[in-house]
Design a protein around this motif. Structure first.
Motif, PDB file in Angstrom:
ATOM      1  N   VAL A  95      70.714  23.777  56.019  1.00  0.00           N
ATOM      2  CA  VAL A  95      71.762  23.758  54.999  1.00  0.00           C
ATOM      3  C   VAL A  95      71.084  23.816  53.632  1.00  0.00           C
ATOM      4  O   VAL A  95      70.401  22.870  53.236  1.00  0.00           O
ATOM      5  CB  VAL A  95      72.633  22.492  55.114  1.00  0.00           C
ATOM      6  CG1 VAL A  95      73.663  22.455  53.984  1.00  0.00           C
ATOM      7  CG2 VAL A  95      73.336  22.444  56.464  1.00  0.00           C
ATOM      8  N   ASP A  96      71.258  24.943  52.939  1.00  0.00           N
ATOM      9  CA  ASP A  96      70.702  25.112  51.592  1.00  0.00           C
ATOM     10  C   ASP A  96      71.708  24.521  50.608  1.00  0.00           C
ATOM     11  O   ASP A  96      72.812  25.025  50.454  1.00  0.00           O
ATOM     12  CB  ASP A  96      70.472  26.597  51.315  1.00  0.00           C
ATOM     13  CG  ASP A  96      69.733  26.837  50.015  1.00  0.00           C
ATOM     14  OD1 ASP A  96      69.747  25.940  49.144  1.00  0.00           O
ATOM     15  OD2 ASP A  96      69.141  27.923  49.859  1.00  0.00           O
ATOM     16  N   MET A  97      71.304  23.428  49.948  1.00  0.00           N
ATOM     17  CA  MET A  97      72.234  22.716  49.074  1.00  0.00           C
ATOM     18  C   MET A  97      72.411  23.366  47.710  1.00  0.00           C
ATOM     19  O   MET A  97      73.165  22.871  46.867  1.00  0.00           O
ATOM     20  CB  MET A  97      71.759  21.275  48.895  1.00  0.00           C
ATOM     21  CG  MET A  97      71.851  20.450  50.170  1.00  0.00           C
ATOM     22  SD  MET A  97      71.196  18.782  49.959  1.00  0.00           S
ATOM     23  CE  MET A  97      72.158  18.188  48.554  1.00  0.00           C
ATOM     24  N   GLY A  98      71.731  24.488  47.484  1.00  0.00           N
ATOM     25  CA  GLY A  98      71.888  25.175  46.207  1.00  0.00           C
ATOM     26  C   GLY A  98      71.118  24.540  45.072  1.00  0.00           C
ATOM     27  O   GLY A  98      71.438  24.741  43.896  1.00  0.00           O
ATOM     28  N   LEU A  99      70.082  23.758  45.418  1.00  0.00           N
ATOM     29  CA  LEU A  99      69.248  23.128  44.401  1.00  0.00           C
ATOM     30  C   LEU A  99      68.113  24.081  44.013  1.00  0.00           C
ATOM     31  O   LEU A  99      67.464  24.663  44.872  1.00  0.00           O
ATOM     32  CB  LEU A  99      68.672  21.810  44.919  1.00  0.00           C
ATOM     33  CG  LEU A  99      69.692  20.712  45.207  1.00  0.00           C
ATOM     34  CD1 LEU A  99      69.038  19.563  45.958  1.00  0.00           C
ATOM     35  CD2 LEU A  99      70.317  20.208  43.908  1.00  0.00           C
TER      36      LEU A  99
END
Length: 244
Positions: free
Chosen positions: A59-63
Motif C-alpha cells: 500500500v503506497d500511502m502517497g508520501l
C-alpha cells in the motif's frame, strides 16, 4: 537462512497457518520485517509439504520519497507477483485532516485498501510481518493503556471479509530480523511517515528495552505467559516452543 526458516516453519506448524493450495497475500510495507517475511515464505515454498503460492501487496500511502521499485525487483527475483496500491492516505491524514494521532485511522485505511486489493485478486489469506518483539510490546501496551490482558492472535479469521490473517514470524526476534535484512541486503523502503518514532508503541519499546537491562529474560517470560495463559488462539497445537 536455515535457522530463520526453521523458526518460521515451527511457528507455521504450531498454529496450522498454511493449508495445501493456499494463495497467500504478503503485506509488504517495504520495511525490514515485511521484506524478511516475503523472502522466508518464498524460500519455504521449495520444501514445505503443503504447497502454496504468494502474492506481494504494497500500500503506497502517497508520501514523498517512498519508492517501491526495488521491492518490485526483489519480487521478480523471488518469482512472486507484486501489486502496488497507490493511495492518498498520507496527504489525507497529514495535509487535509492534520491528524495529531493518525495511527489508528491510518491502519484502518490501509486495511481497507489491502482488503479491496485482495478481493480483486481473489486472495483470502494474508501473512503479516509481526515478530516476537511486536507481540510482547502489544501485550504490554494493552496492559498499560487499556487495562486488559490482550494481544493480536497468531491466526485471525475476519468473518466480515472472509480473510484469514497469519503471523508466521512470531518466533523471530526483531534483532534476528534486522540482522537477516542487513546480511541479505534487502531493499528496505524507509518510512517517511511524520508520526514514525513518535508513538505509544515506541514508548513501550523503550520501556521494555530498559526493563530487559535489569531483567534479561523478561521478554521470554512474557511471551511464554501469553502461550500458557493462554490468550485466545495462542495455545500452540503441537508442543510449545520459545523464540531464539
Amino acid at each position: 537462512m536455515q535457522r530463520m526458516l526453521s523458526l518460521l516453519r515451527s511457528c507455521v506448524d504450531d498454529y496450522d497457518m498454511i493449508e495445501s493450495g493456499d494463495r497467500i497475500a504478503v503485506g509488504v510495507s517495504g520495511g525490514k520485517d515485511s521484506l524478511t517475511l516475503l523472502v522466508l515464505l518464498a524460500a519455504m515454498r521449495a520444501f514445505y509439504p503443503k504447497p502454496y503460492t504468494l502474492h506481494a501487496i504494497s500500500v503506497d500511502m502517497g508520501l514523498e520519497g517512498m519508492d517501491f521499485s526495488p521491492v518490485e525487483a526483489l519480487c521478480r527475483e523471488l518469482d512472486v507477483p507484486f501489486t502496488r496500491i497507490p493511495t492518498e492516505i498520507g496527504p489525507i491524514l497529514f495535509d487535509y485532516r492534520k491528524e495529531k494521532n493518525p495511527c489508528s485511522l491510518c491502519a484502518k485505511m490501509r486495511r481497507g485498501a489491502l482488503g479491496r486489493a485482495m478481493g480483486e485478486l481473489d486472495l483470502h489469506k494474508i501473512a503479516l510481518g509481526h515478530h516476537y518483539d511486536d507481540a510482547v510490546e502489544t501485550f504490554v501496551m494493552s496492559l498499560l493503556f487499556e487495562g486488559r490482558i490482550s494481544c493480536f492472535q497468531p491466526v485471525t479469521y475476519l468473518s466480515r471479509t472472509g480473510v484469514t490473517q497469519i503471523r508466521p514470524m512470531l518466533y523471530l526476534s526483531e534483532q534476528a530480523v534486522a540482522h537477516f535484512a542487513e546480511k541479505q541486503q534487502l531493499p528496505v523502503v524507509y518510512n517517511r511517515c511524520p508520526a514514525d518514532k513518535h508513538t505509544k508503541r515506541e514508548e513501550v519499546k523503550e520501556l521494555v528495552y530498559t526493563l530487559c537491562g535489569r531483567y534479561p529474560d523478561l521478554k521470554t517470560k512474557l511471551f511464554g505467559a501469553m502461550q500458557r495463559y493462554p490468550l485466545p488462539e495462542w495455545e500452540v497445537k503441537h508442543g510449545r516452543r520459545q523464540p531464539r
